[in-house]
Design a protein around this motif. Structure first.
Motif, PDB file in Angstrom:
ATOM      1  N   ALA A 105       0.835  -1.209   0.000  1.00 56.65           N
ATOM      2  CA  ALA A 105       0.000   0.000   0.000  1.00 56.65           C
ATOM      3  C   ALA A 105       0.869   1.259   0.000  1.00 56.65           C
ATOM      4  N   LEU A 106       1.903   1.276   0.834  1.00 60.84           N
ATOM      5  CA  LEU A 106       2.806   2.426   0.843  1.00 60.84           C
ATOM      6  C   LEU A 106       3.576   2.529  -0.475  1.00 60.84           C
ATOM      7  N   ALA A 107       3.961   1.381  -1.035  1.00 58.11           N
ATOM      8  CA  ALA A 107       4.646   1.392  -2.332  1.00 58.11           C
ATOM      9  C   ALA A 107       3.739   1.953  -3.420  1.00 58.11           C
ATOM     10  N   LEU A 108       2.442   1.654  -3.333  1.00 55.74           N
ATOM     11  CA  LEU A 108       1.482   2.191  -4.298  1.00 55.74           C
ATOM     12  C   LEU A 108       1.401   3.714  -4.185  1.00 55.74           C
ATOM     13  N   LEU A 109       1.431   4.220  -2.954  1.00 52.16           N
ATOM     14  CA  LEU A 109       1.402   5.670  -2.756  1.00 52.16           C
ATOM     15  C   LEU A 109       2.656   6.338  -3.293  1.00 52.16           C
ATOM     16  N   ILE A 110       3.772   5.601  -3.307  1.00 54.49           N
ATOM     17  CA  ILE A 110       5.015   6.148  -3.856  1.00 54.49           C
ATOM     18  C   ILE A 110       5.068   5.977  -5.370  1.00 54.49           C
ATOM     19  N   GLY A 111       4.752   4.764  -5.830  1.00 51.94           N
ATOM     20  CA  GLY A 111       4.949   4.440  -7.234  1.00 51.94           C
ATOM     21  C   GLY A 111       3.918   5.034  -8.174  1.00 51.94           C
ATOM     22  N   ALA A 112       2.640   5.098  -7.754  1.00 53.83           N
ATOM     23  CA  ALA A 112       1.599   5.599  -8.663  1.00 53.83           C
ATOM     24  C   ALA A 112       1.840   7.053  -9.071  1.00 53.83           C
ATOM     25  N   PRO A 113       2.105   7.981  -8.141  1.00 54.42           N
ATOM     26  CA  PRO A 113       2.375   9.359  -8.572  1.00 54.42           C
ATOM     27  C   PRO A 113       3.628   9.484  -9.447  1.00 54.42           C
ATOM     28  N   LEU A 114       4.681   8.730  -9.105  1.00 56.19           N
ATOM     29  CA  LEU A 114       5.904   8.809  -9.909  1.00 56.19           C
ATOM     30  C   LEU A 114       5.681   8.200 -11.290  1.00 56.19           C
ATOM     31  N   GLY A 115       4.900   7.124 -11.365  1.00 59.24           N
ATOM     32  CA  GLY A 115       4.561   6.560 -12.663  1.00 59.24           C
ATOM     33  C   GLY A 115       3.733   7.523 -13.498  1.00 59.24           C
ATOM     34  N   PHE A 116       2.829   8.257 -12.841  1.00 58.27           N
ATOM     35  CA  PHE A 116       2.018   9.281 -13.517  1.00 58.27           C
ATOM     36  C   PHE A 116       2.914  10.380 -14.094  1.00 58.27           C
ATOM     37  N   VAL A 117       3.913  10.795 -13.309  1.00 51.19           N
ATOM     38  CA  VAL A 117       4.811  11.868 -13.750  1.00 51.19           C
ATOM     39  C   VAL A 117       5.681  11.423 -14.918  1.00 51.19           C
ATOM     40  N   THR A 118       6.134  10.171 -14.904  1.00 52.25           N
ATOM     41  CA  THR A 118       7.074   9.709 -15.933  1.00 52.25           C
ATOM     42  C   THR A 118       6.399   9.199 -17.198  1.00 52.25           C
ATOM     43  N   THR A 119       5.079   9.158 -17.247  1.00 50.70           N
ATOM     44  CA  THR A 119       4.376   8.697 -18.447  1.00 50.70           C
ATOM     45  C   THR A 119       4.383   9.791 -19.503  1.00 50.70           C
TER      46      THR A 119
END
Length: 276
Positions: A86-100
């Motif tokens: 869950a914490l990884a999702l909070l970290i990875g989802a925004p960064l994945g959004f930025v790098t798309t």
């Protein structure tokens, strides 16, 4: 000769043969460096030693006292894996959004902000690379020293490493789908978040959910490994059983591992059906 009866030749046969030859040339020295010698299992009395070791795993330990410890350790492992994911999702989802790149407004035409967007996107990629470059076991060792023994160290270790993994793969999944709907929304004045929700997610929701559940499954296994360094859960219980040469307890723990993997597979299939 009739063309229909003429022998057929694979036009890619030479390419495939060359690819296999290159793979063999690369793999052979790697196997030699890793000292891969499976025939050593059949040398001397190794088979009898292995057989005796495996025989100690039967029957599994089903005593009430051990089952109570096993239940507690299983809940700790599930809590560690779930909280870490869950914490990884909070970290990875925004960064994945930025790098798309498909969601970059600066790419739809000339205008201000192109350079700044490129810098931010590249910085996010570097951050994701740093997060996933250090194995979770190393983070666990660090946090065990800082926080002491217990699942909290494993949760933080999983959150950091898996955050980098999720962000990278999320961006790749979003980029691999048809990005034309998202581009059309951006060109019509839509915001990036709306382009994500209505342009990319409808075609990628199944794959994103499936990969997230797979990462949770990996987190369960990783949390077990981190238990060997003091992060608690099934790993710590397995470590104790193996040190005491109690194969019955180890067998019961392995059966729980299998049940958890089956649970993750069931969750993945259910989510894919719901999102179909």
């Amino acid at each position: 000769m009739n063309a229909a009866l003429a022998p057929r030749r694979d036009p890619q046969a030479t390419t495939r043969l060359a690819a296999w030859a290159v793979a063999l040339v690369i793999a052979w020295p790697m196997l030699a460096l890793s000292e891969f010698k499976p025939w050593a299992l059949f040398a001397g009395g190794n088979l009898s030693v292995i057989g005796g070791f495996l025989a100690g795993f039967f029957p599994p330990d089903a005593s009430p006292a051990f089952l109570a410890l096993l239940l507690k350790a299983t809940l700790e492992t599930l809590a560690m894996a779930t909280a870490g994911t869950a914490l990884a999702l909070l970290i990875g989802a925004p960064l994945g959004f930025v790098t798309t790149r498909a969601l970059s407004i600066s790419r739809i035409g000339p205008g201000p902000g192109r350079v700044q967007a490129g810098v931010v996107r590249q910085a996010a990629r570097w951050l994701l690379m740093v997060l996933r470059a250090i194995p979770e076991i190393v983070w666990a060792l660090l946090f065990v020293r800082a926080l002491g023994l217990g699942p909290a160290s494993g949760v933080l270790a999983l959150a950091i490493t898996y955050g980098g993994m999720l962000g990278k793969v999320y961006a790749e999944i979003l980029e691999s789908t048809d990005t034309r709907p998202a581009r059309a929304l951006l060109e019509s004045g839509s915001g990036r978040f709306a382009a994500l929700c209505y342009g990319l997610l409808p075609n990628t929701a199944q794959e994103l959910a499936s990969y997230t559940v797979y990462r949770w499954e990996c987190a369960v296994r990783a949390s077990v490994v981190m238990g060997f360094v003091g992060a608690g859960g099934l790993g710590q219980l397995m470590d104790q059983s193996m040190k005491m040469l109690n194969g019955g307890e180890a067998s019961s723990i392995l059966l729980v591992f299998l049940a958890l993997v089956l649970l993750a597979d069931l969750m993945s299939n259910t989510l894919r059906k719901l999102l179909a």
